[in-house]
Write a protein that holds these residues in place. Structure first.
Motif, short mmCIF file in Angstrom:
data_model
loop_
_atom_site.label_atom_id
_atom_site.label_comp_id
_atom_site.label_asym_id
_atom_site.label_seq_id
_atom_site.Cartn_x
_atom_site.Cartn_y
_atom_site.Cartn_z
N UNK A 66 0.82 -1.23 0.00
CA UNK A 66 0.00 0.00 0.00
C UNK A 66 0.85 1.27 0.00
N UNK A 67 2.07 1.17 0.51
CA UNK A 67 2.94 2.34 0.53
C UNK A 67 3.36 2.79 -0.86
N UNK A 68 3.19 1.92 -1.85
CA UNK A 68 3.57 2.25 -3.23
C UNK A 68 2.42 2.90 -4.00
N UNK B 108 -9.32 5.50 9.07
CA UNK B 108 -8.22 6.31 9.60
C UNK B 108 -8.63 7.78 9.61
N UNK B 109 -7.99 8.56 10.47
CA UNK B 109 -8.27 10.00 10.48
C UNK B 109 -7.86 10.63 9.16
N UNK B 110 -8.48 11.75 8.86
CA UNK B 110 -8.35 12.34 7.53
C UNK B 110 -6.92 12.62 7.10
N UNK B 111 -6.01 12.82 8.05
CA UNK B 111 -4.63 13.13 7.63
C UNK B 111 -3.90 11.91 7.06
N UNK B 112 -4.44 10.72 7.25
CA UNK B 112 -3.79 9.53 6.68
C UNK B 112 -4.19 9.35 5.23
N UNK B 113 -3.23 8.96 4.39
CA UNK B 113 -3.59 8.68 2.99
C UNK B 113 -4.54 7.50 2.87
N UNK B 114 -4.66 6.69 3.93
CA UNK B 114 -5.56 5.53 3.89
C UNK B 114 -7.01 5.92 4.14
N UNK B 115 -7.23 7.12 4.65
CA UNK B 115 -8.59 7.53 5.02
C UNK B 115 -9.53 7.59 3.81
N UNK B 116 -10.71 7.03 4.00
CA UNK B 116 -11.78 7.17 3.02
C UNK B 116 -13.00 7.69 3.79
N UNK B 117 -13.55 8.83 3.37
CA UNK B 117 -14.71 9.37 4.10
C UNK B 117 -15.86 8.37 4.14
N UNK B 118 -16.66 8.47 5.19
CA UNK B 118 -17.72 7.50 5.42
C UNK B 118 -18.65 7.34 4.21
N UNK C 9 -2.41 3.77 22.11
CA UNK C 9 -2.25 5.17 22.49
C UNK C 9 -1.15 5.87 21.69
N UNK C 10 -0.14 5.11 21.29
CA UNK C 10 0.92 5.72 20.48
C UNK C 10 0.39 6.15 19.11
N UNK C 11 -0.69 5.52 18.70
CA UNK C 11 -1.23 5.81 17.37
C UNK C 11 -2.58 6.52 17.43
N UNK C 12 -2.85 7.09 18.57
CA UNK C 12 -4.18 7.64 18.76
C UNK C 12 -4.57 8.65 17.70
N UNK C 13 -3.58 9.37 17.22
CA UNK C 13 -3.90 10.39 16.22
C UNK C 13 -4.15 9.80 14.85
N UNK C 14 -3.74 8.58 14.67
CA UNK C 14 -3.76 8.02 13.32
C UNK C 14 -5.11 7.40 12.94
N UNK C 15 -5.90 7.04 13.94
CA UNK C 15 -7.14 6.36 13.63
C UNK C 15 -8.29 6.91 14.45
N UNK D 120 -4.64 -1.69 2.58
CA UNK D 120 -5.55 -1.19 1.55
C UNK D 120 -6.87 -0.71 2.16
N UNK D 121 -7.46 0.26 1.51
CA UNK D 121 -8.83 0.68 1.81
C UNK D 121 -9.72 0.29 0.62
N UNK D 122 -11.00 0.62 0.70
CA UNK D 122 -11.92 0.25 -0.39
C UNK D 122 -11.56 0.94 -1.70
N UNK D 123 -11.06 2.15 -1.59
CA UNK D 123 -10.74 2.94 -2.78
C UNK D 123 -9.65 2.27 -3.61
N UNK D 124 -8.68 1.70 -2.93
CA UNK D 124 -7.58 1.00 -3.61
C UNK D 124 -7.97 -0.45 -3.90
N UNK D 125 -8.87 -0.97 -3.10
CA UNK D 125 -9.29 -2.36 -3.30
C UNK D 125 -10.08 -2.56 -4.60
#
Lengths: 251, 251
Positions: A231-233, B88-98, B140-146, B50-55
């Motif tokens: 996915x990083x690619x 994932x939260x919006x700042x992640x490239x993996x995020x797909x809006x609901x 907790x280390x990733x709290x901002x990410x998701x 992967x998210x649905x957009x890439x899937x």
């Protein structure tokens, strides 16, 4: 399988193969499937209780003919692992005499490798696996049912692999060595004297990868790229172009 | 896969699916493969990260078109399990809006179920699975990410399953109930707050079979016969006739 992706490794044999996905058993089939995830599918064609004599007509039904292969993904590697049932004592219906066992294994190899065969599959590499040793102490209740040493059958598999120039997994020797050449210690690797436990399947898994590395290194998982990229690619601005399937090179 | 036998169950999703064969994790994929051995192959189409957009563009490459399906075995069951990355939260490239996540899931279902689709596969049953809850204490280390609760994404999956009249695996609720509605207790089922451990995969495995039984009972392993007969059914005097492939009935 209604999927036009991806190629596969096919594991063909008896209960030792069929059991290779059994929960909690560290099965070599499930572990290979994990190791090859997104590279090659690992297909279970294990048939509990079957010998080579019964395996052949089944193989001729499930393995694609040349005609069918044109539309199908490729079996890149076929691992044939028989002998545990063939070597039963003559009074068992599962018994196959040693000479016939040898003929059957050669027949299977040639079904895939002979250009004259209707199952000819030139991109399928073959590995034969020996049956493991049997622990007659664990199986004392069944002592009459099986021929304990199995060494003749294992040796025959090795001879045929050499003769046919295909790969060989000598799990007989691996396990015998691991048990310190002490039959009773085979219980460390066989849960009932015949079928592999988690430690036994670990030996088998390691032996499979060792043989692949030695005989068909191009099929080692470290040398196969994933069919679809990590996915990083993926370029979020150009998704479709960046998730294109890679053609895994055939060597 | 260069094998003209047998039909399959396809597991399509992200790392929760891809990890379903991981050694020592009691993976639901490996365990389903064992449960369906000699009945249906279980195919890993999990794509970590992967998210649905890439899937979607990947699915459109690996799932057979109508034209290709004529020569291939049937995907009898397709389990689609996304949401862990989409949420994932919006700042992640993996995020797909609901809303887009919902559109994507519907698009995938229709790719297979709509007679107008080039991937139309009328004999493929579909089950959607919700993402599991997330343990924000463990992560907790990733709290901002998701986005911790994920409940919106889980509810959306349930809504779409109802709307599209396909099966649903609500692993969100199963796991939340199993944890006694206590977020910290989710660590009994998630090894890092997001990915399932052995107990988590057991919940998923049980939920898959429960949904199959409820929604598509004809696909329950207890109701499918083996493609090739058990060895006790083989007539040694009439081997070929007694090992003929059975046509698994399509209902």
């Amino acid at each position: 399988m209604s999927a036009n992706v991806q190629n596969s490794i096919m594991l063909f044999g008896d209960s030792l193969t069929q059991g290779g996905w059994e929960p909690g058993m560290n099965g070599f089939g499930a572990n290979l499937a994990h190791r090859y995830a997104r590279k090659l599918d690992v297909i279970n064609r294990g048939f509990s209780g079957y010998n080579t004599e019964w395996g052949i007509p089944v193989f001729e039904q499930f393995f694609a003919t040349r005609e069918q292969q044109k539309d199908l993904q490729i079996v890149r590697l076929l691992i044939i692992w028989f002998g545990a049932n063939d070597s039963c004592l003559v009074q068992s219906p599962q018994h196959v005499p040693l000479a016939k066992f040898a003929t059957n294994l050669k027949y299977l190899v040639n079904l895939v490798q002979s250009p004259e065969s209707q199952y000819y599959s030139p991109n399928t590499r073959i590995i034969l696996a020996t049956p493991p040793p049997v622990n007659t102490y664990q199986r004392k209740a069944n002592l009459d049912a099986r021929d304990p040493p199995l060494l003749d059958y294992a040796q025959t598999v090795k001879d045929i692999a050499q003769e046919e120039e295909v790969g060989i997994i000598d799990i007989w020797t691996k396990m015998w060595d691991a048990a310190g050449h002490d039959e009773q210690s085979l219980s460390d690797y066989l849960y009932d004297g015949l079928h592999l436990n988690g430690a036994g399947y670990q030996l088998m898994y390691d032996a499979v990868l060792e043989t692949i590395e030695k005989t068909y290194p191009e099929l080692h998982p470290d040398r196969l790229e994933m069919v679809f990229p990590g996915w990083g690619m993926i370029d979020p601005n150009n998704v479709v172009a960046s998730v294109q399937k890679r053609e895994q090179r055939l060597v």
